[in-house]
Motif scaffolding. Structure first.
Motif, PDB file in Angstrom:
ATOM      1  N   LEU A  39      -7.986  11.954  -8.725  1.00  0.00           N
ATOM      2  CA  LEU A  39      -6.916  11.990  -9.720  1.00  0.00           C
ATOM      3  C   LEU A  39      -6.232  10.638  -9.727  1.00  0.00           C
ATOM      4  CD1 LEU A  39      -5.358  15.377  -8.590  1.00  0.00           C
ATOM      5  CD2 LEU A  39      -6.835  15.035 -10.564  1.00  0.00           C
ATOM      6  N   ARG A  40      -5.814  10.191 -10.913  1.00  0.00           N
ATOM      7  CA  ARG A  40      -5.156   8.892 -11.026  1.00  0.00           C
ATOM      8  C   ARG A  40      -3.905   9.056 -11.871  1.00  0.00           C
ATOM      9  NH1 ARG A  40      -6.043   3.820 -13.617  1.00  0.00           N
ATOM     10  NH2 ARG A  40      -5.933   2.214 -12.037  1.00  0.00           N
ATOM     11  N   TYR A  41      -2.742   8.733 -11.294  1.00  0.00           N
ATOM     12  CA  TYR A  41      -1.475   8.903 -11.989  1.00  0.00           C
ATOM     13  C   TYR A  41      -0.595   7.675 -11.821  1.00  0.00           C
ATOM     14  CZ  TYR A  41      -2.570  13.916 -11.868  1.00  0.00           C
ATOM     15  OH  TYR A  41      -3.160  15.142 -12.008  1.00  0.00           O
ATOM     16  N   GLU A  74       0.816  -1.209   0.000  1.00  0.00           N
ATOM     17  CA  GLU A  74       0.000   0.000   0.000  1.00  0.00           C
ATOM     18  C   GLU A  74       0.850   1.259   0.000  1.00  0.00           C
ATOM     19  OE1 GLU A  74      -2.918  -0.106   3.090  1.00  0.00           O
ATOM     20  OE2 GLU A  74      -4.134  -1.559   2.008  1.00  0.00           O
ATOM     21  N   LYS A  75       2.166   1.116  -0.089  1.00  0.00           N
ATOM     22  CA  LYS A  75       3.049   2.280  -0.133  1.00  0.00           C
ATOM     23  C   LYS A  75       3.180   2.775  -1.563  1.00  0.00           C
ATOM     24  CE  LYS A  75       6.379   2.375   3.606  1.00  0.00           C
ATOM     25  NZ  LYS A  75       5.914   3.563   4.243  1.00  0.00           N
ATOM     26  N   VAL A  76       3.277   4.097  -1.703  1.00  0.00           N
ATOM     27  CA  VAL A  76       3.481   4.710  -3.008  1.00  0.00           C
ATOM     28  C   VAL A  76       4.970   4.665  -3.326  1.00  0.00           C
ATOM     29  CG1 VAL A  76       3.239   6.803  -4.387  1.00  0.00           C
ATOM     30  CG2 VAL A  76       1.510   6.247  -2.662  1.00  0.00           C
ATOM     31  N   GLU A 118      -5.331  13.036  -0.473  1.00  0.00           N
ATOM     32  CA  GLU A 118      -5.379  11.799   0.303  1.00  0.00           C
ATOM     33  C   GLU A 118      -5.126  10.647  -0.650  1.00  0.00           C
ATOM     34  OE1 GLU A 118      -8.373   8.958   2.869  1.00  0.00           O
ATOM     35  OE2 GLU A 118      -8.928  11.053   2.578  1.00  0.00           O
ATOM     36  N   ILE A 119      -4.283   9.712  -0.226  1.00  0.00           N
ATOM     37  CA  ILE A 119      -3.974   8.547  -1.048  1.00  0.00           C
ATOM     38  C   ILE A 119      -5.103   7.541  -0.861  1.00  0.00           C
ATOM     39  CG2 ILE A 119      -2.335   6.694  -1.486  1.00  0.00           C
ATOM     40  CD1 ILE A 119      -0.215   8.720  -0.224  1.00  0.00           C
ATOM     41  N   ASP A 120      -5.842   7.301  -1.945  1.00  0.00           N
ATOM     42  CA  ASP A 120      -7.022   6.439  -1.903  1.00  0.00           C
ATOM     43  C   ASP A 120      -6.691   4.993  -2.278  1.00  0.00           C
ATOM     44  OD1 ASP A 120      -9.883   6.189  -1.523  1.00  0.00           O
ATOM     45  OD2 ASP A 120     -10.024   5.922  -3.699  1.00  0.00           O
ATOM     46  N   ALA A 121      -5.796   4.808  -3.247  1.00  0.00           N
ATOM     47  CA  ALA A 121      -5.436   3.459  -3.691  1.00  0.00           C
ATOM     48  C   ALA A 121      -4.081   3.463  -4.337  1.00  0.00           C
ATOM     49  CB  ALA A 121      -6.492   2.946  -4.671  1.00  0.00           C
ATOM     50  N   VAL A 122      -3.404   2.314  -4.254  1.00  0.00           N
ATOM     51  CA  VAL A 122      -2.112   2.119  -4.886  1.00  0.00           C
ATOM     52  C   VAL A 122      -2.183   0.815  -5.663  1.00  0.00           C
ATOM     53  CG1 VAL A 122       0.351   1.738  -4.499  1.00  0.00           C
ATOM     54  CG2 VAL A 122      -0.890   3.331  -3.037  1.00  0.00           C
ATOM     55  N   GLU A 123      -1.902   0.885  -6.962  1.00  0.00           N
ATOM     56  CA  GLU A 123      -1.935  -0.317  -7.815  1.00  0.00           C
ATOM     57  C   GLU A 123      -0.551  -0.571  -8.397  1.00  0.00           C
ATOM     58  OE1 GLU A 123      -4.932   0.052 -10.894  1.00  0.00           O
ATOM     59  OE2 GLU A 123      -6.002   1.440  -9.584  1.00  0.00           O
ATOM     60  N   HIS A 124      -0.100  -1.786  -8.282  1.00  0.00           N
ATOM     61  CA  HIS A 124       1.160  -2.192  -8.915  1.00  0.00           C
ATOM     62  C   HIS A 124       0.794  -2.721 -10.293  1.00  0.00           C
ATOM     63  CE1 HIS A 124       3.939  -2.153  -5.406  1.00  0.00           C
ATOM     64  NE2 HIS A 124       2.782  -1.980  -4.809  1.00  0.00           N
ATOM     65  N   SER A 125       1.316  -2.062 -11.350  1.00  0.00           N
ATOM     66  CA  SER A 125       0.969  -2.498 -12.701  1.00  0.00           C
ATOM     67  C   SER A 125       2.086  -3.250 -13.342  1.00  0.00           C
ATOM     68  CB  SER A 125       0.633  -1.327 -13.605  1.00  0.00           C
ATOM     69  OG  SER A 125       0.443  -0.133 -12.941  1.00  0.00           O
ATOM     70  N   VAL A 176      -1.297   5.524  -8.638  1.00  0.00           N
ATOM     71  CA  VAL A 176      -1.864   5.989  -7.378  1.00  0.00           C
ATOM     72  C   VAL A 176      -3.144   6.777  -7.650  1.00  0.00           C
ATOM     73  CG1 VAL A 176      -0.409   8.061  -7.318  1.00  0.00           C
ATOM     74  CG2 VAL A 176      -1.354   7.205  -5.211  1.00  0.00           C
ATOM     75  N   THR A 177      -4.159   6.515  -6.841  1.00  0.00           N
ATOM     76  CA  THR A 177      -5.406   7.277  -6.926  1.00  0.00           C
ATOM     77  C   THR A 177      -5.418   8.239  -5.751  1.00  0.00           C
ATOM     78  OG1 THR A 177      -6.516   5.382  -7.915  1.00  0.00           O
ATOM     79  CG2 THR A 177      -7.919   7.122  -7.029  1.00  0.00           C
TER      80      THR A 177
END
Length: 153
Positions: free
Chosen positions: A98-100, A79-81, A146-153, A87-88
């Motif tokens: 925002l999603r980047y 869950e770390k950026v 606020e960090i809402d979600a972290v996705e590893h792509s 990151v959402t």
């Protein structure tokens, strides 16, 4: 840089060396055949193209030689950026989402949702976890995300 970013540079390098070089050389030869080179606009344009192409080849080769390529798929999801994740973020004031994807400087493209690891937003959220808040100083004041979600792509 990401694995995908490095591959994109390799692909561009291959295209410039194999296809564009040949096309430009052919254009120069054709322009030379037209005679007087002093007043030959086609010749000067082709030489300028050649100069730009060779400069870009050197730039790409240098970037690839110095690059530290990171394959995010080999990192343990969490869950770390970190570099390479998507990151959402939620703007604390407006609620806008925002999603980047955080990528290397050469890969950044806001239209594709990719921001540089050196950008103010990325620097504010790197190392933080879901639920944490990153603060970005802008010319119009502080903006909290606020960090809402972290996705590893």
């Amino acid at each position: 840089m990401t694995k995908e970013g490095a591959q994109a540079l390799r692909d561009e390098l291959k295209e410039r060396k194999s296809v564009l070089r040949a096309e430009i050389t052919e254009a120069i030869a054709e322009a030379r055949a037209h005679g007087d080179l002093k007043e030959n606009a086609e010749y000067h344009a082709a030489r300028e193209q050649q100069s730009f192409n060779e400069g870009r080849i050197k730039e790409i080769e240098s970037k690839l030689a110095d690059a530290q390529v990171i394959d995010i798929s080999k990192m343990a999801p969490g869950e770390k950026v970190i570099f390479g994740v998507t990151v959402t973020l939620i703007d604390a004031e407006s609620g806008t989402e925002l999603r980047y994807r955080i990528v290397g400087e050469d890969e950044a493209d806001l239209k594709l949702g990719k921001i540089s690891v050196m950008s103010p937003i990325a620097r504010a959220v790197i190392g933080k976890s879901v639920g944490d808040v990153g603060v970005v100083e802008t010319p119009n004041g502080r903006v909290e995300y606020e960090i809402d979600a972290v996705e590893h792509s």
